[in-house]
Design a protein around this motif. Structure first.
Motif, mmCIF file in Angstrom:
data_model
loop_
_atom_site.group_PDB
_atom_site.id
_atom_site.type_symbol
_atom_site.label_atom_id
_atom_site.label_comp_id
_atom_site.label_asym_id
_atom_site.label_seq_id
_atom_site.Cartn_x
_atom_site.Cartn_y
_atom_site.Cartn_z
ATOM 1 N N THR A 192 -21.416 -70.974 62.918
ATOM 2 C CA THR A 192 -22.385 -70.082 63.583
ATOM 3 C C THR A 192 -22.253 -70.063 65.103
ATOM 4 O O THR A 192 -22.856 -69.215 65.754
ATOM 5 N N GLY A 193 -21.463 -70.996 65.648
ATOM 6 C CA GLY A 193 -21.250 -70.994 67.095
ATOM 7 C C GLY A 193 -19.908 -71.615 67.431
ATOM 8 O O GLY A 193 -19.724 -72.166 68.516
ATOM 9 N N ALA A 194 -18.968 -71.513 66.502
ATOM 10 C CA ALA A 194 -17.672 -72.166 66.677
ATOM 11 C C ALA A 194 -16.640 -71.528 65.749
ATOM 12 O O ALA A 194 -16.983 -71.047 64.671
ATOM 13 N N ASN A 195 -15.372 -71.549 66.178
ATOM 14 C CA ASN A 195 -14.279 -70.998 65.372
ATOM 15 C C ASN A 195 -13.669 -72.069 64.473
ATOM 16 O O ASN A 195 -13.772 -73.264 64.761
ATOM 17 N N LEU A 196 -13.025 -71.628 63.401
ATOM 18 C CA LEU A 196 -12.492 -72.536 62.374
ATOM 19 C C LEU A 196 -10.965 -72.630 62.404
ATOM 20 O O LEU A 196 -10.286 -71.621 62.618
ATOM 21 N N PHE A 197 -10.467 -73.837 62.150
ATOM 22 C CA PHE A 197 -9.019 -74.077 62.028
ATOM 23 C C PHE A 197 -8.758 -74.941 60.787
ATOM 24 O O PHE A 197 -9.566 -75.822 60.464
#
Ligand code: PMP
Length: 288
Positions: A192-197
């Motif tokens: 909700t406030g961060a990108n995924l790797f």
């Protein structure tokens, strides 16, 4: 300053429309247009050793977000950058978080924004750990990121966070730290406030193509750091079924920095060497 005090009951100064204003006086009227229609745009930045990391990039994104919602910020890139540096200095911040917001005033209340003034405020305060703990647990949300045809998805626009707040609070109520969000197509998007790797079985770092969510400044920094470490980085459409095979998962963002994901729904993940190496590289970069 106590971190337990509500944000409107602290001491210090906030830059509002060109002036340093006493913290407790930095208020908006209840009939402000942005409060009713969610059309404010904002930034979240961090300073390390009193220096704002990627200040120019964040400030440019604020101006770009404004343009996407047809808002004209009455200050230049250089003026907003100078205001940010000033606020950090005047509040004596070494490690801090900066929240800059452009919002429409109370000159008109209809849906049309015509006739409203655009205001700008820059606040800076201490905000140490976003999650707390060495890794976080994510729960797949029932809320989906909308199509770029339905919302200004590349903008850091207040209204879009209605989805994020509902998704995160539902995940937290279920015992998780944050939501694992899919998009309108059912593809993996972000937290909700961060990108995924994801470190996948091929050894490469895979991350969803940022075509309907914020292309994070931390995301871009981490992609560069990963490539500098010799990793292959692949930006592509990722389906939720693939995620179970990941060897490592982490999220990136200004507030969360690089945080390991230890669990998505029932599936657990180890905090592995790629995540640890990128955490170290990012910690070095922000203090460089
Ligand atoms: N996605 C969302 C929804 C966010 O709010 C943020 C934080 N700004 C990010 C991603 C990460 O962006 P950044 O790395 O620029 O902070």
């Amino acid at each position: 300053m106590s971190l337990l005090l509500p944000l409107d009951e602290r001491d210090g100064v906030i830059w509002v429309n060109g002036r340093l204003t006493a913290w407790r006086d930095a208020k908006v009227h209840v009939l402000s247009h942005s409060l009713h229609y969610g059309n404010a745009v904002f930034e979240g930045e961090r300073c390390y050793g009193g220096k704002v990391f990627k200040l120019r990039e964040h400030t440019q994104r604020l101006l770009d977000s404004a343009k996407l919602v047809a808002m004209q910020i009455p200050y230049s890139l250089e003026e907003v950058m100078a205001a940010t540096d000033l606020v950090v200095k005047e509040n004596n911040l070494d490690l801090g978080y900066i929240r800059t917001i452009a919002y429409r005033g109370a000159e008109a209340i209809g849906v049309s924004a015509k006739g409203t003034k655009v205001h700008l405020a820059v606040a800076a305060f201490e905000w140490p750990a976003y999650y707390g703990g060495p890794s976080i647990a994510l729960q797949t949300s029932r809320w989906k990121r909308p199509s770029p045809e339905s919302a200004p998805t590349a903008a850091k626009c207040a209204g879009l966070y209605v989805i994020c707040t509902m998704a995160r609070d539902e995940a937290v109520a279920a015992g998780y730290d944050d939501a694992f969000m899919l998009d309108y197509r059912g593809q993996v998007s972000e937290a909700t406030g961060a990108n995924l790797f994801f470190v996948m079985p091929d050894g490469a770092l895979h991350t969803p193509a940022a075509d309907c969510f914020l292309n994070g400044i931390t995301r871009l920094s981490v992609i560069d750091l990963a490539r500098a470490q010799g990793l292959t980085v692949i930006e592509r459409a990722i389906w939720p079924e693939e995620v179970r095979q990941a060897r490592e998962v982490f999220v990136t963002g200004t507030a969360v920095e690089v945080t390991a994901v230890g669990k998505i729904d029932a599936q657990e993940y180890a905090v592995g060497p790629v995540t640890k190496a990128l955490q170290a590289a990012y910690a070095k970069l922000v203090r460089a």
